[in-house]
Design an enzyme around this catalytic site. Structure first.
Site, PDB file in Angstrom:
ATOM      1  CG  ASP A 213      -6.065  -2.992  -3.643  1.00 23.26           C
ATOM      2  OD1 ASP A 213      -6.771  -2.099  -3.134  1.00 23.26           O
ATOM      3  OD2 ASP A 213      -4.904  -3.215  -3.282  1.00 23.26           O
TER       4      ASP A 213
ATOM      5  CB  SER B 150      -0.932  -0.019   1.220  1.00 21.84           C
ATOM      6  OG  SER B 150      -1.942   0.928   1.054  1.00 21.84           O
TER       7      SER B 150
ATOM      8  CG  HIS C 197      -5.288  -2.639   0.206  1.00 19.22           C
ATOM      9  ND1 HIS C 197      -4.543  -2.233  -0.876  1.00 19.22           N
ATOM     10  CD2 HIS C 197      -4.890  -1.874   1.236  1.00 19.22           C
ATOM     11  CE1 HIS C 197      -3.739  -1.262  -0.494  1.00 19.22           C
ATOM     12  NE2 HIS C 197      -3.924  -1.024   0.783  1.00 19.22           N
TER      13      HIS C 197
END
Ligand code: NAG
Ligand code: NAG
Ligand code: NAG
Ligand code: NAG
Ligand code: NAG
Ligand code: NAG
Length: 532
Positions: free
Chosen positions: A406, A193, A446
């Site tokens: 995601d 991320s 994610h």
């Protein structure tokens, strides 16, 4: 004979007990001696922690918003835990933790951060030392999950954008050398991320830092992403007072429709899309019959219209801002964008980075703010430099992965970056393979958020399956850097009910981009140009 064996065992025990005592006292000595040659570095503490120790972060005064999912598990191994404060300017500084395992492999690892995080990712530190890396992480220059610390504090923002990570690595390598009395062999990075963006930032701008970088779900275009989410709020609203709002039930309906039209495209109907790019569902199938009122079985025209915007690229006056959301990601998507922490990020971005106005409110968002936002952001928040020659030429390797489901950082942003590198360097995928490999991981949300697919790839603590490099993206990277064996696939594991103890439900080899998985002749195969 017996005597001999017994005394050998005794002396082995004695020497390892001695080693243990030496390790403990070497750790204590760090606090007294300090770090040589680093006058701006202050050691807060150096403590020996035996395996199974539990660190009480709350009692240590770590910001409350940082506690929870990133807490350290009981330590997997004996470590010397060092906390340092390093000033980075007259008005800023970072806190660094270096975890130095007794059983050191000789390798160095830096982990990254997440979101607007001023939080050390302790679980990642524990993961690193469990494999023998001397591992460092930082608070990224501030404390807590929000970006409030950037308000009128350009140096704190500078730390967040690149300097905290950089400082952590430079200081961390010094501490490692001083503690063990020799240089590390190879240097690695693991992040997801924002951490993925930080990894790319290093590859692009500080190629000397790492020999191997694992960059997961990188928030490339971090700046534009928040404008896109603000646009989604404007488009969908927050509740039924907006006629385009979709309830969780509506999102489930969207998902069912998408899957019914796309699940078989990869050759197997298993609830997982192997290539979300091939999915172009006809959403008008969801439209309520004329005259019918909105219900849980169908969507109104304004809802369908909004949905098309959600799935389409977001552009403002011809300027590209962000890709639309991924097909198949619907269930996680609405849950993710409405999370309070995500709403706070959007606010923080505009309040403290773009407008320096703490009273700025989501209702004020206009499309042109997306352009303003990109212009006002420090370049490090784009991380779009496609010239990786310096990193390649020094022999660096980068493993880029992204979950196809995601919910927040759209995978197409990664796809576009790969193409951008390919164009900038005038390199074919085969040429990029020499130092840069990209994996689109199916059925995966994610970073560490799970998903219906084989999402356990060794990305962090608790998300490792076996310690075979095939199953573990960090160990894969080590193998590539140290033995020259770059991966052609990354094997993911799905545990039954996501519980390791219940055993493996299935594994799947995720293909190296641009190949995609197709189920043919009764098995999964990585196929290039499968759909041409
Ligand atoms: C030390 O680490 C190596 C791998 O680096 C591992 O094979 C070995 O089992 C470890 N030993 C201990 C005592 O943990
Ligand atoms: C973060 O916390 C440390 C230690 O409490 C403090 O020295 C530092 O100033 C804080 N950083 C910011 C940006 O507030
Ligand atoms: C803790 O974090 C929150 C959210 O980032 C922040 O507002 C607060 O100021 C922080 N507290 C301290 C003492 O730094
Ligand atoms: C689009 O461009 C026109 C002409 O330059 C300008 O007047 C308008 O404000 C722009 N709109 C946005 C949303 O940026
Ligand atoms: C890429 O970067 C290298 C230095 O790292 C530079 O020598 C080269 O000119 C750059 N190439 C392009 C196409 O910008
Ligand atoms: C990785 O998986 C193995 C099981 O194969 C387990 O023993 C080990 O504790 C795991 N490591 C971490 C950090 O989860």
């Amino acid at each position: 004979m017996h005597m001999c064996k017994a005394s050998l065992i005794l002396s082995l025990i004695a020497s390892s007990a001695q080693g243990y005592e030496t390790f403990k006292s070497k750790c204590a000595a760090l606090s007294t001696n300090g770090i040589s040659g680093s006058e701006k570095t202050n050691i807060n503490f150096a403590q020996f922690l035996p395996a199974q120790s539990v660190i009480d972060l709350a009692a240590e005064g770590v910001n409350q918003t940082c506690l929870g999912s990133d807490d350290a598990p009981p330590l997997p191994t004996n470590i010397c835990r060092v906390s340092l404060s390093v000033s980075t300017s007259d008005t800023s500084g970072v806190i660094i933790e270096a975890w130095l395992p007794e059983n050191w492999s000789g390798r160095f690892l830096s982990v990254g951060n997440g979101g607007f995080g001023g939080c050390i990712l302790y679980a990642d530190l524990a993961y690193g030392v469990s494999y023998g890396f001397a591992t460092v992480g930082t608070n990224n220059g501030h404390n807590g999950t929000s970006g409030g610390a950037f308000y009128n504090q350009p140096e704190v923002l500078e730390d967040f954008v690149w300097r905290a990570l950089y400082t952590g690595v430079v200081v961390g390598k010094k501490v490692t050398k001083q503690f063990y009395g020799k240089e590390h062999t190879k240097s690695y990075y693991l992040g997801c991320s924002l951490g993925g963006l930080q990894g790319w930032g290093a590859v692009q701008s500080y190629p000397e830092l790492f020999d191997g970088v694992v960059a997961g779900a990188p928030a490339i275009g971090f700046d534009a992403m928040f404008s896109w989410i603000a646009f989604l709020y404007k488009t969908l609203g927050f509740d039924n007072s907006n006629e385009a709002f979709l309830s969780p039930g509506h999102w489930a309906l969207v998902h069912k429709t998408v899957m019914s039209q796309c699940d078989s495209l990869d050759g197997l109907e298993d609830g997982i899309l192997e290539d979300s790019r091939q999915c172009h569902p006809d959403l008008s199938a969801l439209l309520c019959p004329a005259g019918a009122t909105a219900s849980s079985d169908c969507l109104t025209a304004p809802q369908v219209h909004a949905l098309k915007k959600v799935y389409s690229p977001y552009t403002v006056n011809g300027t590209f801002i962000n890709s639309g959301t991924n097909h198949g990601a619907a269930p996680g998507f609405s849950d993710a964008i409405y999370r309070p922490v995500v709403q706070t990020w959007v606010l923080d971005f505009f309040r403290y980075i773009v407008f320096s106005d703490p009273s700025w409110d989501l209702t004020q968002y206009k499309d042109e703010d997306a352009i303003t936002g990109m212009r006002a952001s420090p370049p490090g928040l784009h991380s779009k430099n496609g010239n990786l020659s310096a990193f390649r030429n020094r022999g660096g390797k980068v493993l880029h992965w992204h979950g196809q489901l995601d919910q927040v950082v759209v995978i197409e942003n990664s796809d576009r970056y790969y193409d951008h590198v390919s164009q900038t360097m005038n390199a074919s995928p085969a040429e990029l393979d020499e130092f840069y490999r990209y994996f689109r991981i199916s059925g995966t949300l994610h970073c560490r958020a799970g998903g219906p697919g084989a999402h356990v790839i060794g990305q962090t603590w608790g998300l490792n399956s076996t310690d075979e490099p095939e199953d573990n993206i960090l160990l894969r990277m080590v193998e590539w850097v140290e033995h020259g064996k770059g991966p052609d696939f990354v094997r993911g594991t799905k545990f039954v009910d996501n519980d390791r103890k219940k055993g493996v439900a299935f594994t799947r080899d995720h293909c190296k981009h641009p190949a995609v998985n197709m189920h043919k002749d009764g098995k999964w195969q990585c196929i290039t140009d499968a759909h041409l």
